[in-house]
Design a protein around this motif. Structure first.
Motif, PDB file in Angstrom:
ATOM      1  N   LEU A  88       0.825  -1.213   0.000  1.00 39.68           N
ATOM      2  CA  LEU A  88       0.000   0.000   0.000  1.00 39.68           C
ATOM      3  C   LEU A  88       0.855   1.258   0.000  1.00 39.68           C
ATOM      4  O   LEU A  88       0.490   2.267  -0.612  1.00 39.68           O
ATOM      5  N   LYS A  89       1.994   1.208   0.686  1.00 43.12           N
ATOM      6  CA  LYS A  89       2.873   2.374   0.730  1.00 43.12           C
ATOM      7  C   LYS A  89       3.366   2.726  -0.665  1.00 43.12           C
ATOM      8  O   LYS A  89       3.378   3.904  -1.060  1.00 43.12           O
ATOM      9  N   THR A  90       3.779   1.704  -1.425  1.00 42.79           N
ATOM     10  CA  THR A  90       4.239   1.936  -2.794  1.00 42.79           C
ATOM     11  C   THR A  90       3.102   2.426  -3.680  1.00 42.79           C
ATOM     12  O   THR A  90       3.292   3.312  -4.528  1.00 42.79           O
ATOM     13  N   LYS A  91       1.927   1.844  -3.480  1.00 44.19           N
ATOM     14  CA  LYS A  91       0.768   2.276  -4.270  1.00 44.19           C
ATOM     15  C   LYS A  91       0.447   3.745  -4.014  1.00 44.19           C
ATOM     16  O   LYS A  91       0.083   4.488  -4.937  1.00 44.19           O
ATOM     17  N   LYS A  92       0.565   4.172  -2.769  1.00 46.35           N
ATOM     18  CA  LYS A  92       0.298   5.580  -2.446  1.00 46.35           C
ATOM     19  C   LYS A  92       1.275   6.498  -3.180  1.00 46.35           C
ATOM     20  O   LYS A  92       0.873   7.539  -3.724  1.00 46.35           O
ATOM     21  N   ILE A  93       2.559   6.112  -3.203  1.00 43.51           N
ATOM     22  CA  ILE A  93       3.573   6.935  -3.872  1.00 43.51           C
ATOM     23  C   ILE A  93       3.307   7.014  -5.371  1.00 43.51           C
ATOM     24  O   ILE A  93       3.309   8.099  -5.974  1.00 43.51           O
ATOM     25  N   VAL A  94       3.071   5.846  -5.994  1.00 40.46           N
ATOM     26  CA  VAL A  94       2.814   5.814  -7.444  1.00 40.46           C
ATOM     27  C   VAL A  94       1.539   6.582  -7.781  1.00 40.46           C
ATOM     28  O   VAL A  94       1.489   7.321  -8.776  1.00 40.46           O
ATOM     29  N   PHE A  95       0.504   6.400  -6.952  1.00 42.19           N
ATOM     30  CA  PHE A  95      -0.757   7.103  -7.169  1.00 42.19           C
ATOM     31  C   PHE A  95      -0.541   8.614  -7.122  1.00 42.19           C
ATOM     32  O   PHE A  95      -1.041   9.362  -7.992  1.00 42.19           O
ATOM     33  N   SER A  96       0.230   9.080  -6.130  1.00 44.74           N
ATOM     34  CA  SER A  96       0.470  10.522  -5.982  1.00 44.74           C
ATOM     35  C   SER A  96       1.283  11.066  -7.154  1.00 44.74           C
ATOM     36  O   SER A  96       0.950  12.110  -7.735  1.00 44.74           O
ATOM     37  N   VAL A  97       2.364  10.357  -7.528  1.00 47.23           N
ATOM     38  CA  VAL A  97       3.203  10.799  -8.649  1.00 47.23           C
ATOM     39  C   VAL A  97       2.396  10.832  -9.943  1.00 47.23           C
ATOM     40  O   VAL A  97       2.535  11.765 -10.766  1.00 47.23           O
ATOM     41  N   ASN A  98       1.558   9.840 -10.122  1.00 48.59           N
ATOM     42  CA  ASN A  98       0.723   9.769 -11.324  1.00 48.59           C
ATOM     43  C   ASN A  98      -0.143  11.014 -11.474  1.00 48.59           C
ATOM     44  O   ASN A  98      -0.224  11.617 -12.560  1.00 48.59           O
ATOM     45  N   PHE A  99      -0.763  11.436 -10.394  1.00 49.77           N
ATOM     46  CA  PHE A  99      -1.646  12.596 -10.482  1.00 49.77           C
ATOM     47  C   PHE A  99      -0.873  13.913 -10.485  1.00 49.77           C
ATOM     48  O   PHE A  99      -1.351  14.922 -10.999  1.00 49.77           O
ATOM     49  N   PHE A 100       0.348  13.900  -9.930  1.00 53.48           N
ATOM     50  CA  PHE A 100       1.198  15.089 -10.072  1.00 53.48           C
ATOM     51  C   PHE A 100       1.532  15.315 -11.545  1.00 53.48           C
ATOM     52  O   PHE A 100       1.421  16.431 -12.064  1.00 53.48           O
ATOM     53  N   VAL A 101       1.930  14.236 -12.212  1.00 54.62           N
ATOM     54  CA  VAL A 101       2.280  14.339 -13.630  1.00 54.62           C
ATOM     55  C   VAL A 101       1.073  14.783 -14.452  1.00 54.62           C
ATOM     56  O   VAL A 101       1.175  15.656 -15.330  1.00 54.62           O
ATOM     57  N   LEU A 102      -0.095  14.178 -14.157  1.00 52.13           N
ATOM     58  CA  LEU A 102      -1.314  14.559 -14.873  1.00 52.13           C
ATOM     59  C   LEU A 102      -1.621  16.041 -14.664  1.00 52.13           C
ATOM     60  O   LEU A 102      -1.956  16.770 -15.625  1.00 52.13           O
ATOM     61  N   SER A 103      -1.497  16.501 -13.436  1.00 52.09           N
ATOM     62  CA  SER A 103      -1.796  17.907 -13.128  1.00 52.09           C
ATOM     63  C   SER A 103      -0.810  18.846 -13.828  1.00 52.09           C
ATOM     64  O   SER A 103      -1.207  19.877 -14.390  1.00 52.09           O
ATOM     65  N   PHE A 104       0.498  18.472 -13.817  1.00 48.17           N
ATOM     66  CA  PHE A 104       1.512  19.325 -14.449  1.00 48.17           C
ATOM     67  C   PHE A 104       1.244  19.471 -15.937  1.00 48.17           C
ATOM     68  O   PHE A 104       1.321  20.587 -16.498  1.00 48.17           O
ATOM     69  N   VAL A 105       0.937  18.370 -16.591  1.00 48.73           N
ATOM     70  CA  VAL A 105       0.681  18.412 -18.038  1.00 48.73           C
ATOM     71  C   VAL A 105      -0.540  19.266 -18.348  1.00 48.73           C
ATOM     72  O   VAL A 105      -0.543  20.054 -19.306  1.00 48.73           O
ATOM     73  N   LEU A 106      -1.586  19.111 -17.518  1.00 48.65           N
ATOM     74  CA  LEU A 106      -2.808  19.888 -17.749  1.00 48.65           C
ATOM     75  C   LEU A 106      -2.550  21.386 -17.558  1.00 48.65           C
ATOM     76  O   LEU A 106      -3.083  22.221 -18.300  1.00 48.65           O
ATOM     77  N   VAL A 107      -1.730  21.733 -16.548  1.00 50.28           N
ATOM     78  CA  VAL A 107      -1.416  23.140 -16.324  1.00 50.28           C
ATOM     79  C   VAL A 107      -0.602  23.704 -17.493  1.00 50.28           C
ATOM     80  O   VAL A 107      -0.879  24.805 -18.001  1.00 50.28           O
ATOM     81  N   ILE A 108       0.407  22.925 -17.949  1.00 44.75           N
ATOM     82  CA  ILE A 108       1.264  23.399 -19.034  1.00 44.75           C
ATOM     83  C   ILE A 108       0.491  23.532 -20.340  1.00 44.75           C
ATOM     84  O   ILE A 108       0.659  24.493 -21.098  1.00 44.75           O
ATOM     85  N   ASP A 109      -0.402  22.552 -20.562  1.00 42.33           N
ATOM     86  CA  ASP A 109      -1.098  22.538 -21.853  1.00 42.33           C
ATOM     87  C   ASP A 109      -2.326  23.436 -21.875  1.00 42.33           C
ATOM     88  O   ASP A 109      -2.600  24.108 -22.875  1.00 42.33           O
ATOM     89  N   LEU A 110      -3.094  23.476 -20.771  1.00 48.00           N
ATOM     90  CA  LEU A 110      -4.352  24.220 -20.761  1.00 48.00           C
ATOM     91  C   LEU A 110      -4.273  25.516 -19.982  1.00 48.00           C
ATOM     92  O   LEU A 110      -5.182  26.356 -20.066  1.00 48.00           O
ATOM     93  N   GLY A 111      -3.234  25.685 -19.179  1.00 50.94           N
ATOM     94  CA  GLY A 111      -3.090  26.911 -18.418  1.00 50.94           C
ATOM     95  C   GLY A 111      -4.121  27.031 -17.315  1.00 50.94           C
ATOM     96  O   GLY A 111      -4.582  26.038 -16.737  1.00 50.94           O
ATOM     97  N   LEU A 112      -4.506  28.271 -17.056  1.00 54.45           N
ATOM     98  CA  LEU A 112      -5.470  28.519 -15.975  1.00 54.45           C
ATOM     99  C   LEU A 112      -6.892  28.161 -16.370  1.00 54.45           C
ATOM    100  O   LEU A 112      -7.786  28.125 -15.523  1.00 54.45           O
ATOM    101  N   ASN A 113      -7.120  27.885 -17.669  1.00 56.64           N
ATOM    102  CA  ASN A 113      -8.473  27.523 -18.122  1.00 56.64           C
ATOM    103  C   ASN A 113      -8.790  26.053 -17.876  1.00 56.64           C
ATOM    104  O   ASN A 113      -9.944  25.642 -17.958  1.00 56.64           O
ATOM    105  N   GLY A 114      -7.779  25.252 -17.607  1.00 57.18           N
ATOM    106  CA  GLY A 114      -7.999  23.839 -17.332  1.00 57.18           C
ATOM    107  C   GLY A 114      -8.166  23.570 -15.841  1.00 57.18           C
ATOM    108  O   GLY A 114      -8.227  24.488 -15.012  1.00 57.18           O
ATOM    109  N   ASN A 115      -8.209  22.250 -15.499  1.00 54.19           N
ATOM    110  CA  ASN A 115      -8.411  21.872 -14.096  1.00 54.19           C
ATOM    111  C   ASN A 115      -7.138  21.349 -13.444  1.00 54.19           C
ATOM    112  O   ASN A 115      -7.181  20.678 -12.416  1.00 54.19           O
ATOM    113  N   GLY A 116      -5.996  21.669 -14.036  1.00 55.07           N
ATOM    114  CA  GLY A 116      -4.731  21.196 -13.473  1.00 55.07           C
ATOM    115  C   GLY A 116      -4.450  21.766 -12.101  1.00 55.07           C
ATOM    116  O   GLY A 116      -4.028  21.053 -11.182  1.00 55.07           O
TER     117      GLY A 116
END
Length: 463
Positions: A88-116
């Motif tokens: 579970l500890k590893t799953k928590k880390i991977v889960f968090s990193v996964n959504f960090f990456v998703l959020s970063f890409v959304l911010v870079i690509d969509l800016g403040l108009n997206g939900n990043g």
């Protein structure tokens, strides 16, 4: 409907993942893990639900980076969901990193108009919930570093990002600073709330343990009291039996002594005193033996066929002389329609009930008072006989009516020295009445007298 689907889905995954078999965790860690499992289950379901419409819209708008990152994020969550080997500890880390990456890409690509930026804010809350305050602060720091990089890129124009053209530098800076501050504030607020809830749960658990320990002590005390009570009753029963045996010898000798020195009046009086007090002591011993058997559950019913009217007459005659000696009017009103009325019941217990009630009535009445014994078939139930013993004696105080049937209890009166007996007569009577299928009831007015009545079941043996 949705609740049932969610519960079945949740229970299935708990069994599938083996989470319920985990042990050696403190309460807070266990509930953090349990919360993460629920978040993972819900994320997979909602992720697939939202993947297709959001990805389709991204394709139509030509946002291929969003398509790729959405697909990657959903695949990662799916792998985490079905992987049983990963902790579970590893799953928590991977889960968090996964959504960090998703959020970063959304911010870079969509800016403040997206939900990043919103995802980054929510991720800091989620990490605080399922990993603790430290993880929440780390998420805010990671977000802060990311925002600083974006600001530097924007300010020094290192890379030409599309969303820079839609918002001014000041606006981006203010939004990023506000997001960091609100994220940090939320992390500490959620952390404080969790700590308070954890402390409350620990205190409740401690109180439950203390209550359980007290409950165990109460049960032990109750068992000791019951054992002590049984030992007391067994001791009384044994001693009563041992004392009653020599009493028969004393009374037998007293009966023999009555045939000697018939001319000596003093001698005859002394023998009479021995006989009367011996019988009184024998009655007390018999009562103690009876109440001991009742309390230990050893008292049995022995039914025989007998003439109920003859038993009533015998008891009436037994106490008639005592009543006349005290100048008390003792009346028998027998309304049983047939003289030879044969019933099948326990004759000894029936006789003891009447004997105790009448003896009690004579004890608490004085010269000029009256006692009435009434007998009849119960009008509402022809398989029961009803008996009523009333007197015009001192009566029973209202606050003593409920306790009058307790063992070894006697009503407090001014002239206590005139009373005798063991105080178990009414207890025995009530127990015997219940054994014979009825209940002993009482009505009394202090200073005016008392009335006892009861019914017993009978098996009629008449034509």
């Amino acid at each position: 409907m949705l609740k049932k689907l969610w519960l079945s889905y949740h229970q299935w995954y708990i069994k599938y993942s083996g989470f319920s078999n985990q042990s050696e965790k403190d309460t807070l860690s266990f509930f953090r893990d349990k919360l993460f499992v629920s978040i993972l289950i819900l994320t997979l379901a909602l992720g697939y639900f939202s993947y297709f419409p959001s990805t389709g819209m991204a394709i139509l708008l030509g946002k291929w980076s969003v398509v790729y990152i959405n697909t990657l994020a959903v695949l990662v969550v799916t792998i985490l969901f079905f992987n049983k080997q990963m902790t579970l500890k590893t799953k928590k880390i991977v889960f968090s990193v996964n959504f960090f990456v998703l959020s970063f890409v959304l911010v870079i690509d969509l800016g403040l108009n997206g939900n990043g930026t919103l995802l980054l804010f929510l991720l800091s809350i989620l990490m605080t919930l399922y990993s603790g305050t430290k993880a929440g602060v780390i998420s805010v720091l990671v977000t802060t570093v990311f925002y600083i990089i974006i600001i530097c890129v924007y300010y020094f124009e290192w890379v030409d990002l599309r969303f820079f053209e839609e918002s001014s530098f000041e606006v981006v800076l203010i939004v990023f600073i506000n997001n960091v501050l609100f994220s940090l504030l939320t992390v500490f607020s959620v952390s404080f709330l969790i700590d308070q809830l954890h402390n409350a749960l620990l205190k409740e658990s401690q109180l439950q343990e203390e209550l359980l320990e007290k409950h165990k002590n109460v049960i032990k005390a109750k068992e000791r009291a019951e054992q002590s009570d049984k030992l007391k009753s067994a001791f009384l029963a044994n001693m009563s039996h041992e004392i009653r045996t020599p009493m028969y010898g004393i009374l037998g000798c007293a009966e023999l002594l009555k045939s000697y020195n018939l001319e000596d009046e003093d001698y005859k009086e002394y023998v009479s005193v021995i006989e009367c007090n011996g019988k009184e002591l024998l009655d007390i011993i018999t009562d103690i033996l009876s109440i001991s058997k009742i309390e230990t559950g050893l008292m049995n019913i022995t039914k025989t066929e007998f003439n109920i009217n003859e038993s009533i007459d015998d008891v009436y005659k037994m106490f008639l002389e005592d009543a006349e000696t005290k100048n008390i009017h003792f009346t028998l009103n027998n309304f049983i329609y047939k003289r030879d009325f044969i019933v099948n019941s326990d004759q000894n217990k029936f006789t003891e009930i009447l004997r105790h009630l009448i003896k009690n009535a004579i004890k608490y009445t004085s010269e000029g008072d009256s006692i009435t014994l009434s007998c009849s078939l119960d009008g509402s139930n022809t398989s029961q006989l009803r008996f009523h013993v009333s007197d015009t004696g001192i009566g029973i105080p209202a606050d003593k009516v409920k306790t009058i049937f307790n063992s070894f209890y006697q009503v407090d009166v001014a002239n206590r020295s005139t009373l005798n007996g063991s105080g178990v007569g009414l207890s025995i009577s009530k127990a015997y009445v219940k054994m014979l299928g009825g209940d002993l009831e009482l009505e009394s007015i202090e200073g005016e007298g008392a009335s006892f009545w009861f019914s017993i079941d009978i098996d009629l043996q008449n034509d």
